[in-house]
Design a protein around this motif. Sequence first.
Motif, PDB file in Angstrom:
ATOM      1  N   THR A 347      -6.277  -7.763   6.582  1.00 42.95           N
ATOM      2  CA  THR A 347      -6.182  -6.330   6.286  1.00 42.95           C
ATOM      3  C   THR A 347      -4.737  -5.877   6.090  1.00 42.95           C
ATOM      4  OG1 THR A 347      -6.277  -5.877   8.666  1.00 42.95           O
ATOM      5  CG2 THR A 347      -8.336  -5.750   7.442  1.00 42.95           C
ATOM      6  N   THR A 348      -3.821  -6.300   6.971  1.00 46.92           N
ATOM      7  CA  THR A 348      -2.430  -5.873   6.832  1.00 46.92           C
ATOM      8  C   THR A 348      -1.806  -6.459   5.578  1.00 46.92           C
ATOM      9  OG1 THR A 348      -1.653  -7.691   8.253  1.00 46.92           O
ATOM     10  CG2 THR A 348      -2.085  -5.571   9.307  1.00 46.92           C
ATOM     11  N   ASP A 349      -2.222  -7.667   5.201  1.00 48.51           N
ATOM     12  CA  ASP A 349      -1.683  -8.290   3.991  1.00 48.51           C
ATOM     13  C   ASP A 349      -2.082  -7.495   2.754  1.00 48.51           C
ATOM     14  OD1 ASP A 349      -0.290 -10.428   2.642  1.00 48.51           O
ATOM     15  OD2 ASP A 349      -2.236 -11.157   1.971  1.00 48.51           O
ATOM     16  N   ARG A 350      -3.342  -7.063   2.692  1.00 51.86           N
ATOM     17  CA  ARG A 350      -3.802  -6.285   1.533  1.00 51.86           C
ATOM     18  C   ARG A 350      -3.054  -4.953   1.438  1.00 51.86           C
ATOM     19  NH1 ARG A 350      -9.265  -7.404   3.508  1.00 51.86           N
ATOM     20  NH2 ARG A 350     -10.040  -9.333   2.573  1.00 51.86           N
ATOM     21  N   PHE A 351      -2.962  -4.240   2.558  1.00 51.11           N
ATOM     22  CA  PHE A 351      -2.298  -2.933   2.548  1.00 51.11           C
ATOM     23  C   PHE A 351      -0.809  -3.077   2.246  1.00 51.11           C
ATOM     24  CE2 PHE A 351      -6.035  -1.320   4.842  1.00 51.11           C
ATOM     25  CZ  PHE A 351      -6.225  -0.129   4.152  1.00 51.11           C
ATOM     26  N   PHE A 352      -0.198  -4.108   2.808  1.00 48.80           N
ATOM     27  CA  PHE A 352       1.236  -4.281   2.577  1.00 48.80           C
ATOM     28  C   PHE A 352       1.520  -4.579   1.111  1.00 48.80           C
ATOM     29  CE2 PHE A 352       5.275  -6.623   2.709  1.00 48.80           C
ATOM     30  CZ  PHE A 352       6.051  -5.693   3.375  1.00 48.80           C
ATOM     31  N   ASN A 353       0.697  -5.416   0.512  1.00 48.43           N
ATOM     32  CA  ASN A 353       0.886  -5.719  -0.910  1.00 48.43           C
ATOM     33  C   ASN A 353       0.705  -4.474  -1.768  1.00 48.43           C
ATOM     34  OD1 ASN A 353       1.535  -8.477  -0.791  1.00 48.43           O
ATOM     35  ND2 ASN A 353      -0.612  -9.067  -0.611  1.00 48.43           N
ATOM     36  N   LEU A 354      -0.214  -3.613  -1.352  1.00 47.99           N
ATOM     37  CA  LEU A 354      -0.443  -2.386  -2.119  1.00 47.99           C
ATOM     38  C   LEU A 354       0.762  -1.453  -2.038  1.00 47.99           C
ATOM     39  CD1 LEU A 354      -2.226  -0.438  -3.731  1.00 47.99           C
ATOM     40  CD2 LEU A 354      -3.195   0.342  -1.557  1.00 47.99           C
ATOM     41  N   ILE A 355       1.302  -1.229  -0.833  1.00 49.11           N
ATOM     42  CA  ILE A 355       2.389  -0.258  -0.694  1.00 49.11           C
ATOM     43  C   ILE A 355       3.729  -0.822  -1.133  1.00 49.11           C
ATOM     44  CG2 ILE A 355       1.204   0.884   1.218  1.00 49.11           C
ATOM     45  CD1 ILE A 355       3.194  -0.389   3.122  1.00 49.11           C
ATOM     46  N   VAL A 360       2.540  -1.990 -12.313  1.00 44.91           N
ATOM     47  CA  VAL A 360       2.111  -0.684 -12.827  1.00 44.91           C
ATOM     48  C   VAL A 360       0.790  -0.239 -12.208  1.00 44.91           C
ATOM     49  CG1 VAL A 360       1.438   0.597 -14.896  1.00 44.91           C
ATOM     50  CG2 VAL A 360       3.346  -1.029 -14.996  1.00 44.91           C
ATOM     51  N   LEU A 361      -0.162  -1.151 -12.071  1.00 46.68           N
ATOM     52  CA  LEU A 361      -1.474  -0.799 -11.544  1.00 46.68           C
ATOM     53  C   LEU A 361      -1.375  -0.324 -10.093  1.00 46.68           C
ATOM     54  CD1 LEU A 361      -4.528  -0.619 -11.763  1.00 46.68           C
ATOM     55  CD2 LEU A 361      -4.649  -3.069 -11.163  1.00 46.68           C
ATOM     56  N   ASN A 362      -0.640  -1.047  -9.276  1.00 47.09           N
ATOM     57  CA  ASN A 362      -0.502  -0.655  -7.871  1.00 47.09           C
ATOM     58  C   ASN A 362       0.240   0.666  -7.718  1.00 47.09           C
ATOM     59  OD1 ASN A 362      -1.965  -2.686  -6.673  1.00 47.09           O
ATOM     60  ND2 ASN A 362      -0.216  -4.047  -6.418  1.00 47.09           N
ATOM     61  N   ARG A 363       1.238   0.896  -8.585  1.00 46.78           N
ATOM     62  CA  ARG A 363       1.947   2.182  -8.534  1.00 46.78           C
ATOM     63  C   ARG A 363       1.000   3.328  -8.875  1.00 46.78           C
ATOM     64  NH1 ARG A 363       6.536  -0.179 -11.335  1.00 46.78           N
ATOM     65  NH2 ARG A 363       6.114   1.177 -13.122  1.00 46.78           N
ATOM     66  N   PHE A 364       0.137   3.101  -9.848  1.00 43.69           N
ATOM     67  CA  PHE A 364      -0.846   4.123 -10.229  1.00 43.69           C
ATOM     68  C   PHE A 364      -1.816   4.387  -9.068  1.00 43.69           C
ATOM     69  CE2 PHE A 364      -5.066   5.186 -11.957  1.00 43.69           C
ATOM     70  CZ  PHE A 364      -4.753   6.374 -12.603  1.00 43.69           C
ATOM     71  N   LEU A 365      -2.275   3.325  -8.425  1.00 42.43           N
ATOM     72  CA  LEU A 365      -3.181   3.478  -7.287  1.00 42.43           C
ATOM     73  C   LEU A 365      -2.505   4.248  -6.149  1.00 42.43           C
ATOM     74  CD1 LEU A 365      -4.827  -0.073  -7.145  1.00 42.43           C
ATOM     75  CD2 LEU A 365      -5.952   2.070  -7.758  1.00 42.43           C
ATOM     76  N   ARG A 366      -1.239   3.909  -5.869  1.00 45.06           N
ATOM     77  CA  ARG A 366      -0.500   4.570  -4.785  1.00 45.06           C
ATOM     78  C   ARG A 366      -0.259   6.041  -5.077  1.00 45.06           C
ATOM     79  NH1 ARG A 366       3.363   0.107  -4.684  1.00 45.06           N
ATOM     80  NH2 ARG A 366       4.817   1.530  -5.684  1.00 45.06           N
ATOM     81  N   ASN A 367       0.124   6.344  -6.317  1.00 45.72           N
ATOM     82  CA  ASN A 367       0.551   7.698  -6.657  1.00 45.72           C
ATOM     83  C   ASN A 367      -0.595   8.635  -7.035  1.00 45.72           C
ATOM     84  OD1 ASN A 367       3.245   7.015  -6.276  1.00 45.72           O
ATOM     85  ND2 ASN A 367       3.555   6.450  -8.423  1.00 45.72           N
ATOM     86  N   GLN A 368      -1.679   8.090  -7.575  1.00 41.71           N
ATOM     87  CA  GLN A 368      -2.731   8.949  -8.101  1.00 41.71           C
ATOM     88  C   GLN A 368      -4.065   8.844  -7.349  1.00 41.71           C
ATOM     89  OE1 GLN A 368      -1.904  11.116 -10.403  1.00 41.71           O
ATOM     90  NE2 GLN A 368       0.155  10.251 -10.652  1.00 41.71           N
ATOM     91  N   LEU A 373      -8.054   9.988  -2.323  1.00 43.18           N
ATOM     92  CA  LEU A 373      -9.109   9.410  -1.493  1.00 43.18           C
ATOM     93  C   LEU A 373      -8.856   9.688  -0.015  1.00 43.18           C
ATOM     94  CD1 LEU A 373      -9.677   5.921  -3.193  1.00 43.18           C
ATOM     95  CD2 LEU A 373     -11.275   7.848  -3.135  1.00 43.18           C
ATOM     96  N   VAL A 374      -7.623   9.452   0.410  1.00 45.48           N
ATOM     97  CA  VAL A 374      -7.293   9.671   1.820  1.00 45.48           C
ATOM     98  C   VAL A 374      -7.446  11.147   2.184  1.00 45.48           C
ATOM     99  CG1 VAL A 374      -5.461   9.572   3.540  1.00 45.48           C
ATOM    100  CG2 VAL A 374      -5.762   7.674   1.945  1.00 45.48           C
ATOM    101  N   HIS A 375      -6.979  12.022   1.305  1.00 49.69           N
ATOM    102  CA  HIS A 375      -7.083  13.463   1.563  1.00 49.69           C
ATOM    103  C   HIS A 375      -8.547  13.875   1.715  1.00 49.69           C
ATOM    104  CE1 HIS A 375      -5.927  17.687   1.491  1.00 49.69           C
ATOM    105  NE2 HIS A 375      -6.875  17.893   0.604  1.00 49.69           N
TER     106      HIS A 375
END
Length: 538
Positions: A347-355, A360-368, A373-375
């Motif tokens: 789990t920490t590996d997946r989240f760390f790679n995302l943040i 480009v894809l991960n930046r889009f997921l993080r920013n948009q 989803l979290v909100h």
Amino acid sequence: MIPADGHYPVLIVGAGPSGLMMAAQLLRYGVQPIIIDVKKGLTDQSRALAVQARSMEIYRQMGLADRALQEGIQAETVSIQNDHRELIKLSLQNLGKNTTPFPFVHLLEQSKNERLLLGFLTQNCCPVYWNTSLSDFLQEENRITAHLKSDDKRSTITADWLIGADGAHSFVRKKLQVDFKGDAYTNKFYLADIELNHCFEEKQVTLKMGDTAFTGFFPMKGVNRFRVVATLPKQFADREEVGFEEIKSDLSRSLPENVAIEKCHAFSIYKLHHRMASKFSDKKSFLIGDAAHIHSPVGGQGMNTGLQDAYNLAWKLAGVINQNLQPAILESYAEERMPVARRLLQTTDRFFNLINSQNVLNRFLRNQILPKLVHFFWKQEKFQAFGFETISQTGINYRDSKINLNFSKAETIKAGDRLPFIQIFDEKKKQQTDLHAWCAKPGFTFIALGKLKENDLFNLARWITQHYPQQLNFFYLPFSAKNKAVFDCFELKEDQHKAIIVRPDMYIGYLNDTIHVDLIDQYLEQVAGCIKAPKKQV
């Protein structure tokens, strides 16, 4: 100082949080270990920052929680930002309300945790032998022969058991030839303990996930003090040594315009890894903490997982040493803790790679996508509860463990779950307390829920005194309006009974919808491996 030649019950190699917790827990059970560390003293630079609720519950059991609270700071919010704006701000207050005495994220750096535990050792006359290393050891069938060195001094000791708490580069693990599979993350990181010119969101954790770097600001106890964990700028990636002044301008750009860095108290660069040992035990040797598993700092899980490794192993090992438990109980350490470490790595590996990823894809997921989803989900109590259980580690269970036994039809709580934190009214003492406080003493705790006849209570107490006088603490809670919440939690009606045996690590080992001495005895002796007290000669 070096330990004198001789025989000791347990040799602990490594006086970081895991090793110190291991020693402290053994001391609670009357076992005096030897603990050594190659360092000159306690660490002054530490990457671990948070003490989660489950670890605070352990400190409470040890009488250390109040000091831990005084030394640290409770994070009230977390702000997630990109290079240009704040994406989302979340409240961290009272996330685990009514589920733990510590329903918050407590920031207390590793060095302060070590001082806290070292104080416990000192009070119990257990020194740490600093500047002492394990140069070699031989693992035999009945003992460990260990060769120690400190400067020009040498000693050879024997021990019944060896604990490898000596970190990611563990000599114990390498000597045992245990694989440590995994990899390193691409980027290098730095850690800085900084002081700012004025207040910058005093109780807020700020995570800046930029296009080219990650920077995390964690408030510390003290005036305008922050611990910073950040990606090392790319121009320094190939350098072995980097000074704070060289990265200061990059870090300053992550701060609000009116905030400046006054002073840097500590600075270091490092690589992050994600690895796990192929096994956590080998004959008379065990691995705990970073010697067994290392992972990304996401969620502040690393140090807490090591503390709980020690907590899980210590009561079992002490029981064997004190001849209260059969040696087979030790097999459950790896069986219970390895799945926890494995899930944490994934789990920490997946989240760390995302943040931390810059594609480009991960930046889009993080920013948009992720902020929306979290909100949305953060407004729902169930999601908050799940999030807190995960981060706080209060949701970890050992339901599949061989040393637990579930005979209850209850749907919510099963044997292997952490004992729920519930306020109760002690009918005997006529005072308010809670289930965790009842289980503060070393040993197993038997809780009988439901109205019992006075003669039945007497027979239960006599049976415990005859067979498990040193191992089983006994509490009785009949139904009352004041304790209805306890009965509701365990899905129990006013006229029903329930037998609960809580393990020394505050997990439920046995759960039954009837109070039957023979079944309780079967669990203690055949499942948990308790050794009965010898019959007294008449």
